[in-house]
Design a protein around this motif. Structure first.
Motif, PDB file in Angstrom:
ATOM      1  N   SER A  98      -4.146   2.144  -1.527  1.00 44.79           N
ATOM      2  CA  SER A  98      -3.587   3.155  -2.423  1.00 44.79           C
ATOM      3  C   SER A  98      -2.729   2.509  -3.506  1.00 44.79           C
ATOM      4  N   LEU A  99      -1.969   1.460  -3.150  1.00 44.08           N
ATOM      5  CA  LEU A  99      -1.155   0.773  -4.147  1.00 44.08           C
ATOM      6  C   LEU A  99      -2.019  -0.006  -5.138  1.00 44.08           C
ATOM      7  N   PHE A 100      -3.110  -0.589  -4.657  1.00 48.94           N
ATOM      8  CA  PHE A 100      -4.027  -1.269  -5.580  1.00 48.94           C
ATOM      9  C   PHE A 100      -4.613  -0.278  -6.581  1.00 48.94           C
ATOM     10  N   SER A 101      -4.923   0.931  -6.111  1.00 48.61           N
ATOM     11  CA  SER A 101      -5.512   1.937  -7.003  1.00 48.61           C
ATOM     12  C   SER A 101      -4.524   2.381  -8.079  1.00 48.61           C
ATOM     13  N   LEU A 102      -3.227   2.327  -7.758  1.00 48.38           N
ATOM     14  CA  LEU A 102      -2.213   2.728  -8.727  1.00 48.38           C
ATOM     15  C   LEU A 102      -1.852   1.595  -9.686  1.00 48.38           C
ATOM     16  N   SER A 103      -1.840   0.355  -9.173  1.00 47.72           N
ATOM     17  CA  SER A 103      -1.386  -0.774  -9.991  1.00 47.72           C
ATOM     18  C   SER A 103      -2.453  -1.288 -10.948  1.00 47.72           C
ATOM     19  N   GLY A 104      -3.709  -1.268 -10.499  1.00 46.19           N
ATOM     20  CA  GLY A 104      -4.772  -1.847 -11.305  1.00 46.19           C
ATOM     21  C   GLY A 104      -4.800  -3.360 -11.267  1.00 46.19           C
ATOM     22  N   ASP A 105      -3.927  -3.985 -10.456  1.00 50.51           N
ATOM     23  CA  ASP A 105      -3.892  -5.434 -10.330  1.00 50.51           C
ATOM     24  C   ASP A 105      -4.845  -5.907  -9.238  1.00 50.51           C
ATOM     25  N   THR A 106      -5.138  -7.206  -9.250  1.00 47.09           N
ATOM     26  CA  THR A 106      -5.997  -7.785  -8.215  1.00 47.09           C
ATOM     27  C   THR A 106      -5.184  -8.457  -7.113  1.00 47.09           C
ATOM     28  N   ALA A 107      -3.841  -8.443  -7.249  1.00 46.17           N
ATOM     29  CA  ALA A 107      -2.980  -9.006  -6.213  1.00 46.17           C
ATOM     30  C   ALA A 107      -1.667  -8.235  -6.198  1.00 46.17           C
ATOM     31  N   LEU A 108      -1.094  -8.070  -5.014  1.00 47.86           N
ATOM     32  CA  LEU A 108       0.199  -7.396  -4.861  1.00 47.86           C
ATOM     33  C   LEU A 108       1.137  -8.295  -4.066  1.00 47.86           C
ATOM     34  N   PRO A 109       2.451  -8.232  -4.385  1.00 51.18           N
ATOM     35  CA  PRO A 109       3.404  -9.056  -3.632  1.00 51.18           C
ATOM     36  C   PRO A 109       3.757  -8.425  -2.288  1.00 51.18           C
ATOM     37  N   VAL A 110       4.069  -9.271  -1.339  1.00 50.97           N
ATOM     38  CA  VAL A 110       4.536  -8.811  -0.032  1.00 50.97           C
ATOM     39  C   VAL A 110       5.981  -9.283   0.123  1.00 50.97           C
ATOM     40  N   GLU A 154      -4.510 -10.323  -1.853  1.00 54.20           N
ATOM     41  CA  GLU A 154      -5.481 -10.216  -2.936  1.00 54.20           C
ATOM     42  C   GLU A 154      -6.539  -9.187  -2.591  1.00 54.20           C
ATOM     43  N   LEU A 155      -6.904  -8.409  -3.580  1.00 54.76           N
ATOM     44  CA  LEU A 155      -7.844  -7.317  -3.369  1.00 54.76           C
ATOM     45  C   LEU A 155      -9.183  -7.817  -2.855  1.00 54.76           C
ATOM     46  N   GLU A 156      -9.667  -8.933  -3.395  1.00 52.11           N
ATOM     47  CA  GLU A 156     -10.972  -9.441  -2.971  1.00 52.11           C
ATOM     48  C   GLU A 156     -10.965  -9.821  -1.491  1.00 52.11           C
ATOM     49  N   THR A 157      -9.838 -10.350  -0.995  1.00 48.39           N
ATOM     50  CA  THR A 157      -9.727 -10.708   0.415  1.00 48.39           C
ATOM     51  C   THR A 157      -9.660  -9.459   1.284  1.00 48.39           C
ATOM     52  N   LEU A 158      -8.891  -8.477   0.805  1.00 48.13           N
ATOM     53  CA  LEU A 158      -8.763  -7.221   1.560  1.00 48.13           C
ATOM     54  C   LEU A 158     -10.112  -6.533   1.733  1.00 48.13           C
ATOM     55  N   LEU A 159     -10.907  -6.486   0.666  1.00 44.83           N
ATOM     56  CA  LEU A 159     -12.194  -5.783   0.714  1.00 44.83           C
ATOM     57  C   LEU A 159     -13.204  -6.477   1.617  1.00 44.83           C
ATOM     58  N   ALA A 160     -13.033  -7.771   1.845  1.00 42.68           N
ATOM     59  CA  ALA A 160     -13.977  -8.509   2.685  1.00 42.68           C
ATOM     60  C   ALA A 160     -13.517  -8.612   4.132  1.00 42.68           C
ATOM     61  N   SER A 161     -12.303  -8.110   4.430  1.00 45.59           N
ATOM     62  CA  SER A 161     -11.735  -8.307   5.769  1.00 45.59           C
ATOM     63  C   SER A 161     -12.072  -7.158   6.704  1.00 45.59           C
ATOM     64  N   LYS A 162     -11.843  -7.413   7.991  1.00 45.32           N
ATOM     65  CA  LYS A 162     -12.052  -6.388   9.021  1.00 45.32           C
ATOM     66  C   LYS A 162     -10.776  -6.152   9.824  1.00 45.32           C
ATOM     67  N   VAL A 163      -9.618  -6.614   9.278  1.00 49.53           N
ATOM     68  CA  VAL A 163      -8.337  -6.430   9.961  1.00 49.53           C
ATOM     69  C   VAL A 163      -7.767  -5.064   9.613  1.00 49.53           C
ATOM     70  N   THR A 164      -6.677  -4.702  10.272  1.00 55.99           N
ATOM     71  CA  THR A 164      -6.128  -3.350  10.090  1.00 55.99           C
ATOM     72  C   THR A 164      -4.755  -3.333   9.434  1.00 55.99           C
ATOM     73  N   ASN A 165      -4.104  -4.495   9.301  1.00 61.80           N
ATOM     74  CA  ASN A 165      -2.774  -4.497   8.683  1.00 61.80           C
ATOM     75  C   ASN A 165      -2.632  -5.636   7.681  1.00 61.80           C
ATOM     76  N   VAL A 166      -1.571  -5.533   6.897  1.00 68.81           N
ATOM     77  CA  VAL A 166      -1.344  -6.465   5.799  1.00 68.81           C
ATOM     78  C   VAL A 166      -0.996  -7.872   6.285  1.00 68.81           C
ATOM     79  N   THR A 167      -0.293  -7.977   7.418  1.00 66.78           N
ATOM     80  CA  THR A 167       0.212  -9.270   7.897  1.00 66.78           C
ATOM     81  C   THR A 167      -0.868 -10.347   7.943  1.00 66.78           C
ATOM     82  N   GLU A 168      -2.042  -9.958   8.420  1.00 64.86           N
ATOM     83  CA  GLU A 168      -3.117 -10.934   8.593  1.00 64.86           C
ATOM     84  C   GLU A 168      -3.769 -11.339   7.275  1.00 64.86           C
ATOM     85  N   LEU A 169      -3.428 -10.656   6.187  1.00 60.81           N
ATOM     86  CA  LEU A 169      -4.038 -10.946   4.885  1.00 60.81           C
ATOM     87  C   LEU A 169      -3.105 -11.700   3.945  1.00 60.81           C
TER      88      LEU A 169
END
Length: 563
Positions: free
Chosen positions: A458-470, A482-497
């Motif tokens: 949801s934050l990626f959809s609002l920001s329009g960026d390809t990376a967000l800070p943690v 990074e959005l490209e990593t998130l879209l290719a992953s099968k994990v459920t939370n941000v920590t692992e990405l």
């Protein structure tokens, strides 16, 4: 549809086959003329490269070379490969016509008077300049022009070394330390083959090195030892790079007392030449002798290792104190001679295959052109050396990381938007760089390590960026997702990405951000304070905006076009 396909095919054939064939023909003829000019100077001057005449000949050669570049080329002497890379990355192959003419003349004088450099450097300049000029006449534009420029440079290198595959591979490898310019490959083939064919038809087919008979397939020992050889030569390569870069830093070309420094450089080379004459000139004879059991092998270990040191110094002095030329062949020289020394120190039997592998390893480490180095020893020495050359070259290449001799060599091929950033930051040379705190923008969106993926999306959809800070609960930067990593992953939370990269500090300069974006290939970097608390974000567009304003202000201040 058929007509459109037919037109596209004709255009492709014209652009990537017929035009390169024509360019290669011209390059072959001009390259042969250049070599004839160099040979004439060398045959006339080389008898005087001995005491006491050498103390007049070398300073005179340096001074002539320097004056030609300064007053004919309106430029400074040095490594021709540096200039070719600058023109490729920053100017789409364009360059001053006077500089293009002066560079090979200056280089021929440098080496003809005994300077330590390689003929491949001015050859790169000749081939690239011809391809660029003909491209303009034939109506080629933009990126296609720079592609043909680099293909022409490779074609000329392949011709002068009588190794066309080496020239093709060098052209696609040399722009980057960890990438290739694959678009050059197709036009480089017809251009390189034709340039080589015409060149050898004029100057003859005699190989540049003595032919070695009796080489057989490498033994298991030679293949295993080549890895250890790569370790040793990585150290020699780093020493060469350090000495060359040190001489580059203290270079006074174009500054006060520059003529005095040029003469002193020539006298320094003359003094070394009196003690170690084999370190002067292009060194084909020494390279050939290192490959023969009755050649350099008959000298003592101390002499051989001193010759390596002398060649490093003479090459560094030549190309930073008034002379012009290339660094490829000096690298071959140093690698081959150092390999002979290594075998003798360890008490091992002579092996021309290991000497060839060492030559390839040195080029791979210092020029960052692994495939071209292997192709060169295969074409000029023996195809049996391919596997040891690959093993030694890959080892030396890996251990030297991104360190190399060429200042305009990028790490990766930048995206087209990053090319614009690279060029505009190079144009807008600022006396005082702005800090990132003056350029950065606030970060409206940030993630925490405990967020789930739906919130991240949801934050990626609002920001329009390809990376967000943690950030952690205190606001300290943890890393990025990074959005490209998130879209290719099968994990459920941000920590692992989370990618735990190093952010930039707000008191660092804009140039640091440019280098980070170009080296990483990412168009966004995050900025923190000295407590590592997230302060903002820098995007490619922010930097382009900053440098565009600076460039415009420079034009307004001087009342002229800043470009």
């Amino acid at each position: 549809m058929k007509n459109e396909t037919s037109i596209e095919l004709r255009n492709a054939l014209h652009k990537w086959i017929f035009m390169p064939l024509f360019m290669g023909s011209v390059i072959g003829v001009v390259e042969a003329t250049f070599i004839t000019f160099y040979d004439l100077i060398w045959r006339s001057i080389s008898p005087y490269l001995r005491f006491p005449f050498i103390f007049v000949v070398l300073p005179l050669g340096f001074l002539l070379s320097y004056l030609i570049m300064r007053f004919v080329g309106n430029s400074l002497p040095g490594s021709s490969t540096h200039v070719v890379l600058r023109r490729f990355h920053f100017e789409d192959g364009a360059g001053d016509a006077k500089e293009s003419l002066a560079s090979p003349i200056s280089s021929a004088i440098t080496m003809g008077f005994g300077g330590s450099a390689g003929l491949e450097g001015p050859s790169l300049s000749i081939g690239g300049s011809i391809a660029y000029r003909l491209s303009r006449l034939l109506g080629v534009k933009g990126n296609e022009m720079r592609v043909l420029f680099l293909a022409g440079a490779g074609a000329a290198l392949g011709a002068v070394l009588k190794a066309p595959l080496t020239g093709i591979l060098f052209a696609i490898e040399v722009p980057y330390t960890q990438d290739i310019e694959h678009n050059v490959f197709l036009p480089a083939i017809p251009m390189g083959v034709v340039a080589y064919g015409i060149y050898v038809a004029i100057v003859g087919q005699t190989p540049i090195f003595a032919q070695i008979r009796g080489i057989t397939f490498p033994s298991p020992f030679e293949m295993g030892f080549s890895v250890l050889e790569g370790l040793f030569l990585a150290g020699i390569a780093l020493a060469f790079i350090y000495v060359y870069k040190y001489m580059e830093r203290i270079n006074v070309s174009g500054k006060k007392w520059d003529y005095v420094a040029v003469v002193i450089g020539g006298l320094t080379l003359a003094a070394i030449g009196c003690v170690m004459p084999l370190s002067l000139g292009i060194g084909y004879g020494v390279i050939s002798a290192s490959l023969l059991s009755g050649g350099l092998w008959n000298y003592g270990v101390a002499f051989i290792l001193m010759l390596v040191l002398a060649k490093i110094i003479t090459t560094s002095v030549t190309l930073n104190e008034g002379g012009s030329g290339g660094l490829f062949i000096p690298s071959i020289f140093i690698g081959a001679v150092a390999s002979v020394g290594l075998l003798k120190v360890l008490g091992l039997p002579f092996s021309p295959i290991l000497v060839a592998a060492g030559a390839a390893a040195m080029v791979a480490a210092t020029n960052k052109t692994l495939l071209a180095a292997v192709a060169f020893v295969a074409e000029t020495i023996s195809p049996y050396a391919i596997i040891p050359a690959l093993l030694a070259g890959a080892t030396a290449y890996l251990l030297t990381s991104n360190k190399g001799l060429y200042e305009n060599q990028l790490q990766f091929s930048p995206a087209r938007t990053h090319v614009a950033l690279m060029r505009i930051s190079n144009k807008a040379k600022l006396e005082t760089e702005a800090t990132l705190s003056e350029i950065m923008r606030p970060t409206r969106f940030r993630l925490s390590p405990d967020d789930d993926l739906s919130h991240a999306i949801s934050l990626f959809s609002l920001s329009g960026d390809t990376a967000l800070p943690v950030v952690d609960p205190t606001g300290k930067y943890v890393g990025r997702v990074e959005l490209e990593t998130l879209l290719a992953s099968k994990v459920t939370n941000v920590t692992e990405l989370i990618i735990r990269d190093r952010p930039l500090f707000e008191d660092e300069t804009a140039g640091v951000a440019v280098n980070r974006i170009l080296s990483s290939g990412k168009g966004i970097v995050f900025v923190v304070d000295r407590d590592r608390k997230l302060k903002g974000v820098i995007r490619t567009a922010d930097l382009i905006r900053h440098y565009s304003k600076a460039l415009y202000a420079m034009g307004e201040e001087h009342g002229s076009n800043p470009i």
